[in-house]
Design a protein around this motif. Structure first.
Motif, PDB file in Angstrom:
ATOM      1  N   ASP A   4       2.628 -28.534   7.713  1.00 35.04           N
ATOM      2  CA  ASP A   4       2.895 -28.419   9.150  1.00 35.04           C
ATOM      3  C   ASP A   4       2.011 -29.380   9.933  1.00 35.04           C
ATOM      4  O   ASP A   4       1.953 -29.304  11.152  1.00 35.04           O
ATOM      5  N   GLY A   5       1.329 -30.292   9.257  1.00 38.34           N
ATOM      6  CA  GLY A   5       0.435 -31.227   9.916  1.00 38.34           C
ATOM      7  C   GLY A   5      -0.978 -30.677  10.010  1.00 38.34           C
ATOM      8  O   GLY A   5      -1.912 -31.385  10.375  1.00 38.34           O
ATOM      9  N   GLU A   6      -1.143 -29.403   9.681  1.00 37.77           N
ATOM     10  CA  GLU A   6      -2.489 -28.810   9.683  1.00 37.77           C
ATOM     11  C   GLU A   6      -2.816 -28.163   8.334  1.00 37.77           C
ATOM     12  O   GLU A   6      -3.463 -27.112   8.272  1.00 37.77           O
TER      13      GLU A   6
ATOM     14  N   THR B  16       9.143 -26.008   0.957  1.00 34.92           N
ATOM     15  CA  THR B  16       9.276 -26.708  -0.318  1.00 34.92           C
ATOM     16  C   THR B  16      10.313 -27.811  -0.136  1.00 34.92           C
ATOM     17  O   THR B  16      11.348 -27.605   0.489  1.00 34.92           O
ATOM     18  N   VAL B  17      10.010 -29.005  -0.664  1.00 32.67           N
ATOM     19  CA  VAL B  17      10.912 -30.151  -0.517  1.00 32.67           C
ATOM     20  C   VAL B  17      11.861 -30.198  -1.712  1.00 32.67           C
ATOM     21  O   VAL B  17      11.421 -30.059  -2.853  1.00 32.67           O
ATOM     22  N   ASP B  18      13.137 -30.348  -1.439  1.00 33.59           N
ATOM     23  CA  ASP B  18      14.106 -30.505  -2.525  1.00 33.59           C
ATOM     24  C   ASP B  18      13.909 -31.891  -3.141  1.00 33.59           C
ATOM     25  O   ASP B  18      14.112 -32.914  -2.496  1.00 33.59           O
TER      26      ASP B  18
ATOM     27  N   ASP C  43       9.630 -40.386   4.442  1.00 36.86           N
ATOM     28  CA  ASP C  43       8.333 -40.352   5.128  1.00 36.86           C
ATOM     29  C   ASP C  43       7.417 -39.391   4.371  1.00 36.86           C
ATOM     30  O   ASP C  43       7.687 -38.200   4.291  1.00 36.86           O
ATOM     31  N   ARG C  44       6.337 -39.931   3.818  1.00 32.18           N
ATOM     32  CA  ARG C  44       5.481 -39.086   2.983  1.00 32.18           C
ATOM     33  C   ARG C  44       4.257 -38.564   3.751  1.00 32.18           C
ATOM     34  O   ARG C  44       3.375 -37.927   3.153  1.00 32.18           O
ATOM     35  N   THR C  45       4.202 -38.840   5.026  1.00 32.78           N
ATOM     36  CA  THR C  45       3.006 -38.489   5.818  1.00 32.78           C
ATOM     37  C   THR C  45       2.560 -37.049   5.594  1.00 32.78           C
ATOM     38  O   THR C  45       1.377 -36.766   5.444  1.00 32.78           O
ATOM     39  N   HIS C  46       3.510 -36.128   5.579  1.00 32.28           N
ATOM     40  CA  HIS C  46       3.151 -34.712   5.468  1.00 32.28           C
ATOM     41  C   HIS C  46       3.488 -34.129   4.098  1.00 32.28           C
ATOM     42  O   HIS C  46       3.597 -32.914   3.958  1.00 32.28           O
TER      43      HIS C  46
ATOM     44  N   PRO D 149       1.660 -17.471   5.226  1.00 29.35           N
ATOM     45  CA  PRO D 149       1.127 -18.840   5.258  1.00 29.35           C
ATOM     46  C   PRO D 149       0.326 -19.162   3.990  1.00 29.35           C
ATOM     47  O   PRO D 149      -0.354 -18.285   3.444  1.00 29.35           O
ATOM     48  N   VAL D 150       0.423 -20.408   3.555  1.00 29.81           N
ATOM     49  CA  VAL D 150      -0.307 -20.881   2.371  1.00 29.81           C
ATOM     50  C   VAL D 150      -1.092 -22.133   2.762  1.00 29.81           C
ATOM     51  O   VAL D 150      -0.517 -23.094   3.275  1.00 29.81           O
ATOM     52  N   ALA D 151      -2.400 -22.104   2.519  1.00 27.19           N
ATOM     53  CA  ALA D 151      -3.243 -23.267   2.820  1.00 27.19           C
ATOM     54  C   ALA D 151      -3.143 -24.300   1.701  1.00 27.19           C
ATOM     55  O   ALA D 151      -3.179 -23.946   0.521  1.00 27.19           O
ATOM     56  N   LEU D 152      -3.019 -25.569   2.086  1.00 25.76           N
ATOM     57  CA  LEU D 152      -3.092 -26.675   1.126  1.00 25.76           C
ATOM     58  C   LEU D 152      -4.547 -27.122   1.048  1.00 25.76           C
ATOM     59  O   LEU D 152      -5.152 -27.473   2.067  1.00 25.76           O
ATOM     60  N   VAL D 153      -5.107 -27.105  -0.146  1.00 25.84           N
ATOM     61  CA  VAL D 153      -6.510 -27.471  -0.336  1.00 25.84           C
ATOM     62  C   VAL D 153      -6.545 -28.777  -1.119  1.00 25.84           C
ATOM     63  O   VAL D 153      -6.092 -28.822  -2.273  1.00 25.84           O
ATOM     64  N   GLU D 154      -7.054 -29.818  -0.501  1.00 34.36           N
ATOM     65  CA  GLU D 154      -6.982 -31.128  -1.145  1.00 34.36           C
ATOM     66  C   GLU D 154      -7.873 -31.197  -2.382  1.00 34.36           C
ATOM     67  O   GLU D 154      -9.080 -30.949  -2.326  1.00 34.36           O
TER      68      GLU D 154
END
Lengths: 229, 229
Positions: free
Chosen positions: A142-144, A150-152, B152-155, B197-202
Motif C-alpha cells: 500500500d506504499g507503507e 497478492t499479484v497474479d 510498474d514494480r515500485t510497490h 493487515p500484514v506487514a512487509l519486513v524487508e
C-alpha cells in the motif's frame, strides 16, 4: 551478419564505492571476460562491440590478451545512462550488421541455447528477449510496507539479456525514445513505445546478472571449471 | 512463548523424481538441518515444530542426533497441500504459544535479524512477512509469449519466510480459508482474505529457497563454513 553489443559501462552502485563489479575475479578471470567469451564462442555471433567506461580501454585490451577472442571486436565509450551506451554501441556495429544482440556485461552465464533462440525469434518478429517466468509469490504494498494484495503472476516474466533486434527496429525504437525525451531501463521498452512486438524467449537455465558481491559464488558455480584460457 | 513451524513436507517436484531437496547435503548437513539450526539458535524462538512427510520420522531424528538442538522440538506429519501441513503444525504448538513463525524447510539461510524483526512486527500488527523488493524488470505477456506491457514494480515485493503471526490471527485466517474451500499458496494470503493487515519486513540479506539443484552452491556460500556440528 549478427553483432553482439556488450554493455559494460555501468557504475556498479550496488557493489559499493570503488568496486567495478565487471572486474571482480570469477574462476580466474574478470566477470566481464566470461560474458565476452560466451558471445565470442557463439555460433551465431560474427562481431562484438564492447561499450566501456572511458579510461578502461587498457583493461579491456588486457582481457583480450588473456582470452584471445576469435572474432573481431571493437571498444567504444559509453554514456551517462544505459540508453546512451546502447546507442553508442549501435553506432559502432559493422555496416553489414542485420541483427544485434544487446547483452549486460555483468550477465556472464548466458547459454548458447539462449543466444540461438533469441536471435531466431528476433529474425522472425523483429525483437526478442531472454526471460524467465516469475515464480516468486508477489505482493503489492500500500506504499507503507503493508500488503495490499497478492499479484497474479500467471503472465509475468522477468526479462534478462540478450535483448535481440533487427538493427533497423532497435534504431527506430531508440530514435523515437530520444526524440520524446523518455528514459528507459531496458531496450524492449523502447520497442513497446513504438508498438513493435517483442517475443519472450524462455531462458530455462539460470542467467543471473551480478548485482552484489554475494552473487559471485553462484555465478562461479554456473561457469563451472572454464578457468583461465 | 514463540514457536517456529518449519514446513518440511513438500514433494520437491522441481528437483526431479526421487530427490527430496530437503535432504540434499550442503556443507556437510542436509539442507533442512540448516533451517532447523537457524531457528534453534534464534534468541526469539522457544520451541520448534517440524512438519514432515510420513515415514521420514527416523531421518529427522537422525538429524537431531547430529545437530543436537537446544530447544524442544516435535515432529508432526503434514498433509497433501502446504495449507494442510501448516494447519497440522499449528495444532501441534505448545498451548502457551502466542506467536508462531512459519518457515519453509528449504529456506536455510534466514538470518537472526529477519527472525527478530518479523516477530517484532507481528507482535505489533498481528501478521508480518519477510520480503524483498522486486528488482527485476517485469513484463506482462499477452498470454502468447509476447510482451504486453512493462509492469510498474515500485510497490512490488517478493514474499519469503518466516511468515509470522499472533497465533489467534493465523488460526482464524486459516479456519476461514478452510470453510470457504479456498486454496492458498502462502499464509499471508489467508490474512488478506479476512482483512487482517500484514506487514512487509524487508529482508536485506539473501534469503533464498532451494527449488532446483543449481541453487545449492549459492546457498552453501551463504551458509559459509558452519559445517557439521
Amino acid at each position: 551478419m549478427n553483432s553482439a553489443v556488450i554493455v559494460a559501462a555501468g557504475s556498479s552502485r550496488r557493489m559499493g564505492p570503488g568496486t567495478d563489479k565487471l572486474f571482480l575475479e570469477v574462476n580466474g578471470l574478470p566477470l566481464v571476460a566470461h560474458t565476452w567469451r560466451r558471445f565470442d564462442a557463439s555460433s551465431r555471433i560474427d562481431e562484438i562491440v564492447l561499450v566501456i567506461r572511458s579510461g578502461l580501454e587498457k583493461a579491456f585490451l588486457e582481457i583480450a590478451e588473456r582470452i584471445r577472442p576469435g572474432k573481431p571486436y571493437r571498444l567504444v565509450v559509453g554514456g551517462a545512462e544505459r540508453q546512451e551506451s546502447v546507442w553508442n554501441g549501435l553506432n559502432a556495429v559493422d555496416p553489414r550488421c542485420r541483427i544485434v544482440a544487446i547483452q549486460d556485461g555483468a550477465r556472464a552465464c548466458t547459454s548458447e541455447a539462449v543466444i540461438v533462440s533469441t536471435i531466431a525469434r528476433a529474425v522472425e518478429m523483429g525483437a526478442a528477449v531472454a526471460a524467465q517466468r516469475v515464480t516468486d509469490t508477489l505482493k503489492e504494498s500500500d506504499g507503507e510496507n503493508r500488503i495490499q494484495r497478492t499479484v497474479d503472476r500467471t503472465h509475468l516474466w522477468a526479462v534478462q539479456t540478450p535483448q535481440v533486434f533487427r538493427i533497423e527496429v532497435i534504431r527506430k525504437a531508440l530514435q523515437s525514445v530520444r526524440e520524446k525525451g523518455l528514459s528507459i531501463t531496458d531496450d524492449t521498452a523502447a520497442c513497446e513505445s513504438i508498438g513493435q512486438p517483442v517475443a519472450l524467449v524462455e531462458s530455462r537455465d539460470p542467467n543471473p546478472k551480478a548485482t552484489a558481491p554475494g552473487d559471485l559464488p553462484f555465478i562461479a558455480s554456473l561457469l563451472g571449471s572454464e578457468g583461465d584460457a
